[in-house]
Scaffold this motif. Structure first.
Motif, PDB file in Angstrom:
ATOM      1  N   MET A  60     -15.252   6.410  -4.412  1.00  0.00           N
ATOM      2  CA  MET A  60     -14.437   6.918  -3.327  1.00  0.00           C
ATOM      3  C   MET A  60     -13.194   7.632  -3.867  1.00  0.00           C
ATOM      4  O   MET A  60     -12.835   8.734  -3.424  1.00  0.00           O
ATOM      5  CB  MET A  60     -14.012   5.775  -2.416  1.00  0.00           C
ATOM      6  N   LEU A  61     -12.536   7.010  -4.843  1.00  0.00           N
ATOM      7  CA  LEU A  61     -11.328   7.605  -5.415  1.00  0.00           C
ATOM      8  C   LEU A  61     -11.627   8.921  -6.118  1.00  0.00           C
ATOM      9  O   LEU A  61     -10.842   9.880  -6.039  1.00  0.00           O
ATOM     10  CB  LEU A  61     -10.667   6.629  -6.383  1.00  0.00           C
ATOM     11  N   VAL A  62     -12.768   8.989  -6.806  1.00  0.00           N
ATOM     12  CA  VAL A  62     -13.134  10.220  -7.502  1.00  0.00           C
ATOM     13  C   VAL A  62     -13.216  11.391  -6.525  1.00  0.00           C
ATOM     14  O   VAL A  62     -12.744  12.498  -6.811  1.00  0.00           O
ATOM     15  CB  VAL A  62     -14.471  10.043  -8.246  1.00  0.00           C
ATOM     16  N   HIS A  63     -13.774  11.150  -5.345  1.00  0.00           N
ATOM     17  CA  HIS A  63     -14.012  12.232  -4.394  1.00  0.00           C
ATOM     18  C   HIS A  63     -12.838  12.494  -3.453  1.00  0.00           C
ATOM     19  O   HIS A  63     -12.714  13.611  -2.928  1.00  0.00           O
ATOM     20  CB  HIS A  63     -15.267  11.924  -3.557  1.00  0.00           C
ATOM     21  N   THR A  64     -12.008  11.494  -3.193  1.00  0.00           N
ATOM     22  CA  THR A  64     -11.010  11.642  -2.123  1.00  0.00           C
ATOM     23  C   THR A  64      -9.568  11.538  -2.592  1.00  0.00           C
ATOM     24  O   THR A  64      -8.647  11.611  -1.773  1.00  0.00           O
ATOM     25  CB  THR A  64     -11.243  10.586  -1.022  1.00  0.00           C
ATOM     26  N   ASP A  65      -9.343  11.364  -3.882  1.00  0.00           N
ATOM     27  CA  ASP A  65      -7.978  11.364  -4.406  1.00  0.00           C
ATOM     28  C   ASP A  65      -7.566  12.806  -4.660  1.00  0.00           C
ATOM     29  O   ASP A  65      -7.595  13.295  -5.787  1.00  0.00           O
ATOM     30  CB  ASP A  65      -7.902  10.533  -5.691  1.00  0.00           C
ATOM     31  N   ILE A  66      -7.184  13.500  -3.600  1.00  0.00           N
ATOM     32  CA  ILE A  66      -6.908  14.933  -3.662  1.00  0.00           C
ATOM     33  C   ILE A  66      -5.405  15.172  -3.685  1.00  0.00           C
ATOM     34  O   ILE A  66      -4.621  14.328  -3.240  1.00  0.00           O
ATOM     35  CB  ILE A  66      -7.555  15.669  -2.474  1.00  0.00           C
ATOM     36  N   SER A  67      -4.995  16.317  -4.183  1.00  0.00           N
ATOM     37  CA  SER A  67      -3.567  16.605  -4.325  1.00  0.00           C
ATOM     38  C   SER A  67      -2.867  16.650  -2.973  1.00  0.00           C
ATOM     39  O   SER A  67      -1.700  16.262  -2.860  1.00  0.00           O
ATOM     40  CB  SER A  67      -3.374  17.934  -5.066  1.00  0.00           C
ATOM     41  N   GLU A  68      -3.559  17.128  -1.938  1.00  0.00           N
ATOM     42  CA  GLU A  68      -2.949  17.194  -0.614  1.00  0.00           C
ATOM     43  C   GLU A  68      -2.749  15.819   0.005  1.00  0.00           C
ATOM     44  O   GLU A  68      -1.860  15.634   0.840  1.00  0.00           O
ATOM     45  CB  GLU A  68      -3.817  18.046   0.324  1.00  0.00           C
ATOM     46  N   ALA A  69      -3.580  14.868  -0.374  1.00  0.00           N
ATOM     47  CA  ALA A  69      -3.506  13.501   0.178  1.00  0.00           C
ATOM     48  C   ALA A  69      -3.955  12.518  -0.894  1.00  0.00           C
ATOM     49  O   ALA A  69      -5.061  11.976  -0.833  1.00  0.00           O
ATOM     50  CB  ALA A  69      -4.376  13.383   1.426  1.00  0.00           C
ATOM     51  N   PRO A  70      -3.107  12.257  -1.875  1.00  0.00           N
ATOM     52  CA  PRO A  70      -3.497  11.356  -2.969  1.00  0.00           C
ATOM     53  C   PRO A  70      -3.536   9.902  -2.528  1.00  0.00           C
ATOM     54  O   PRO A  70      -2.925   9.514  -1.532  1.00  0.00           O
ATOM     55  CB  PRO A  70      -2.392  11.585  -4.007  1.00  0.00           C
ATOM     56  N   TRP A  71      -4.266   9.105  -3.298  1.00  0.00           N
ATOM     57  CA  TRP A  71      -4.274   7.660  -3.111  1.00  0.00           C
ATOM     58  C   TRP A  71      -3.149   7.032  -3.907  1.00  0.00           C
ATOM     59  O   TRP A  71      -2.876   7.427  -5.042  1.00  0.00           O
ATOM     60  CB  TRP A  71      -5.607   7.061  -3.580  1.00  0.00           C
ATOM     61  N   TYR A  72      -2.514   6.018  -3.330  1.00  0.00           N
ATOM     62  CA  TYR A  72      -1.506   5.231  -4.029  1.00  0.00           C
ATOM     63  C   TYR A  72      -1.999   3.784  -4.086  1.00  0.00           C
ATOM     64  O   TYR A  72      -2.294   3.187  -3.051  1.00  0.00           O
ATOM     65  CB  TYR A  72      -0.156   5.320  -3.326  1.00  0.00           C
ATOM     66  N   ILE A  73      -2.092   3.240  -5.297  1.00  0.00           N
ATOM     67  CA  ILE A  73      -2.628   1.902  -5.492  1.00  0.00           C
ATOM     68  C   ILE A  73      -1.480   0.887  -5.454  1.00  0.00           C
ATOM     69  O   ILE A  73      -0.474   1.058  -6.149  1.00  0.00           O
ATOM     70  CB  ILE A  73      -3.369   1.792  -6.838  1.00  0.00           C
ATOM     71  N   VAL A  74      -1.658  -0.151  -4.654  1.00  0.00           N
ATOM     72  CA  VAL A  74      -0.654  -1.202  -4.525  1.00  0.00           C
ATOM     73  C   VAL A  74      -1.227  -2.482  -5.122  1.00  0.00           C
ATOM     74  O   VAL A  74      -2.210  -3.026  -4.611  1.00  0.00           O
ATOM     75  CB  VAL A  74      -0.278  -1.450  -3.041  1.00  0.00           C
ATOM     76  N   GLU A  75      -0.649  -2.952  -6.216  1.00  0.00           N
ATOM     77  CA  GLU A  75      -1.063  -4.238  -6.778  1.00  0.00           C
ATOM     78  C   GLU A  75      -0.614  -5.344  -5.824  1.00  0.00           C
ATOM     79  O   GLU A  75       0.578  -5.475  -5.539  1.00  0.00           O
ATOM     80  CB  GLU A  75      -0.431  -4.443  -8.154  1.00  0.00           C
ATOM     81  N   SER A  76      -1.563  -6.143  -5.339  1.00  0.00           N
ATOM     82  CA  SER A  76      -1.228  -7.051  -4.233  1.00  0.00           C
ATOM     83  C   SER A  76      -1.564  -8.517  -4.480  1.00  0.00           C
ATOM     84  O   SER A  76      -1.697  -9.290  -3.543  1.00  0.00           O
ATOM     85  CB  SER A  76      -1.928  -6.580  -2.951  1.00  0.00           C
ATOM     86  N   ASP A  77      -1.690  -8.918  -5.753  1.00  0.00           N
ATOM     87  CA  ASP A  77      -1.862 -10.354  -6.018  1.00  0.00           C
ATOM     88  C   ASP A  77      -0.635 -11.133  -5.548  1.00  0.00           C
ATOM     89  O   ASP A  77      -0.749 -12.286  -5.117  1.00  0.00           O
ATOM     90  CB  ASP A  77      -2.106 -10.593  -7.504  1.00  0.00           C
ATOM     91  N   ASP A  78       0.537 -10.523  -5.660  1.00  0.00           N
ATOM     92  CA  ASP A  78       1.770 -11.094  -5.118  1.00  0.00           C
ATOM     93  C   ASP A  78       2.087 -10.336  -3.835  1.00  0.00           C
ATOM     94  O   ASP A  78       2.507  -9.178  -3.869  1.00  0.00           O
ATOM     95  CB  ASP A  78       2.918 -10.955  -6.122  1.00  0.00           C
ATOM     96  N   LYS A  79       1.876 -10.979  -2.689  1.00  0.00           N
ATOM     97  CA  LYS A  79       2.040 -10.300  -1.410  1.00  0.00           C
ATOM     98  C   LYS A  79       3.467  -9.786  -1.202  1.00  0.00           C
ATOM     99  O   LYS A  79       3.671  -8.710  -0.634  1.00  0.00           O
ATOM    100  CB  LYS A  79       1.670 -11.238  -0.258  1.00  0.00           C
ATOM    101  N   ARG A  80       4.434 -10.569  -1.646  1.00  0.00           N
ATOM    102  CA  ARG A  80       5.827 -10.154  -1.436  1.00  0.00           C
ATOM    103  C   ARG A  80       6.119  -8.860  -2.193  1.00  0.00           C
ATOM    104  O   ARG A  80       6.705  -7.921  -1.637  1.00  0.00           O
ATOM    105  CB  ARG A  80       6.775 -11.270  -1.887  1.00  0.00           C
ATOM    106  N   ARG A  81       5.721  -8.812  -3.462  1.00  0.00           N
ATOM    107  CA  ARG A  81       5.924  -7.595  -4.247  1.00  0.00           C
ATOM    108  C   ARG A  81       5.174  -6.420  -3.631  1.00  0.00           C
ATOM    109  O   ARG A  81       5.698  -5.303  -3.575  1.00  0.00           O
ATOM    110  CB  ARG A  81       5.459  -7.807  -5.692  1.00  0.00           C
ATOM    111  N   ALA A  82       3.958  -6.675  -3.188  1.00  0.00           N
ATOM    112  CA  ALA A  82       3.143  -5.601  -2.624  1.00  0.00           C
ATOM    113  C   ALA A  82       3.821  -4.987  -1.396  1.00  0.00           C
ATOM    114  O   ALA A  82       3.865  -3.754  -1.245  1.00  0.00           O
ATOM    115  CB  ALA A  82       1.761  -6.130  -2.258  1.00  0.00           C
ATOM    116  N   ARG A  83       4.339  -5.823  -0.516  1.00  0.00           N
ATOM    117  CA  ARG A  83       4.990  -5.317   0.696  1.00  0.00           C
ATOM    118  C   ARG A  83       6.215  -4.482   0.356  1.00  0.00           C
ATOM    119  O   ARG A  83       6.393  -3.372   0.882  1.00  0.00           O
ATOM    120  CB  ARG A  83       5.366  -6.489   1.600  1.00  0.00           C
ATOM    121  N   LEU A  84       7.054  -5.024  -0.516  1.00  0.00           N
ATOM    122  CA  LEU A  84       8.268  -4.296  -0.881  1.00  0.00           C
ATOM    123  C   LEU A  84       7.929  -2.989  -1.594  1.00  0.00           C
ATOM    124  O   LEU A  84       8.531  -1.941  -1.322  1.00  0.00           O
ATOM    125  CB  LEU A  84       9.158  -5.160  -1.768  1.00  0.00           C
TER     126      LEU A  84
END
Length: 267
Positions: free
Chosen positions: A194-218
């Protein structure tokens, strides 16, 4: 240090920073409304990755008439005969609105692909059309942000276990969620493709590391705010009007109306 797990964020520090960021989100909301901006935020990721909790914190202090959550159920028989993106289009924002997609059209690249709810041809068509669809949104002036919440298998398993044991969160767990455990690698491969096909410059993907929910939210909220050129909008000056003098109104007797019992008095 690389590879070293960060310490869990202390609650006091988390709550202080969350309040600051939520105050900025209110400013963002007023800027969106004043500028007529159309903002779409896509929240995607594995089950129990923390999407719902983050959406709750993002929207907690916002006006639901400005910022609304789109969490679509499975498509109806009629919707299955439509163009795949059609039912999502009707939830897109008008000027001065924010839409938070709690899962989105990327269902086709994830659960539908892995669980066999779409054909191989439908999946390939999605991968071709999705970048075109998103470029059309951006070209039309919609501001699109896409966040993928990444959680490890061990943390996901622990969150599932806690949901099973917690009656307040049991509703969050479905048979489909549990089945995803046995398809962990299939979901990983689907995400990578999915990332290979849809991580486009006009609408890039941003990955959020979320093992720690508090850090992920902030981290997610701070990134969103930093990616937008918002500024504080001066609110209109409001003053409470003087209360007019009584004209003789008398409240009806209490025994003519049905009141909710005072349960709190029994505590």
């Amino acid at each position: 240090m690389a590879g070293k797990k960060a310490a869990k964020l202390p609650r006091t520090m988390y709550e202080t920073e969350l309040l600051r960021l939520q105050t900025e989100l209110v400013k963002l909301q007023e800027w969106v409304r004043a500028e007529g901006t159309r903002l779409v935020i896509v929240f995607e990721g594995r089950d129990a990755a923390g999407k719902g909790g983050t959406i709750k914190r993002v929207s907690e202090h916002l006006n639901p008439r400005v910022a609304r959550i789109a969490a679509l159920p499975k498509p109806t028989d009629r919707q299955r005969t439509q163009w795949y993106f059609q039912r999502y289009v009707e939830h897109l924002p008008a000027a001065g609105e924010i839409v938070l997609f709690d899962r989105s059209w990327y269902n086709r690249a994830g659960v539908e692909r892995v669980m066999g709810f779409c054909s191989k041809e439908e999946y390939q068509l999605f991968l071709r059309q999705c970048p075109i669809f998103e470029r059309m949104l951006v070209e039309d002036g919609i501001v699109l942000r896409k966040y993928w919440f990444s959680v490890s298998d061990a943390v996901q398993q622990d969150r599932f276990r806690r949901r099973l044991e917690d009656p307040l969160r049991r509703w969050k767990l479905s048979p489909m969620d549990l089945e995803s455990i046995t398809h962990w690698e299939a979901y990983s491969r689907a995400k990578d493709e999915m990332l290979v096909h849809t991580d486009i410059s006009e609408a890039p993907w941003y990955i959020v590391e979320s093992d720690d929910k508090r850090r992920a939210r902030l981290n997610m909220i701070d990134h969103l705010l930093g990616s937008l050129p918002y500024h504080e909008v001066t609110p209109p000056v409001l003053e409470l009007p003087p209360r007019p003098p009584s004209t003789g109104y008398e409240r009806p007797p209490r025994d003519l109306q049905t009141y909710v019992p005072d349960h709190a008095a029994s505590l």
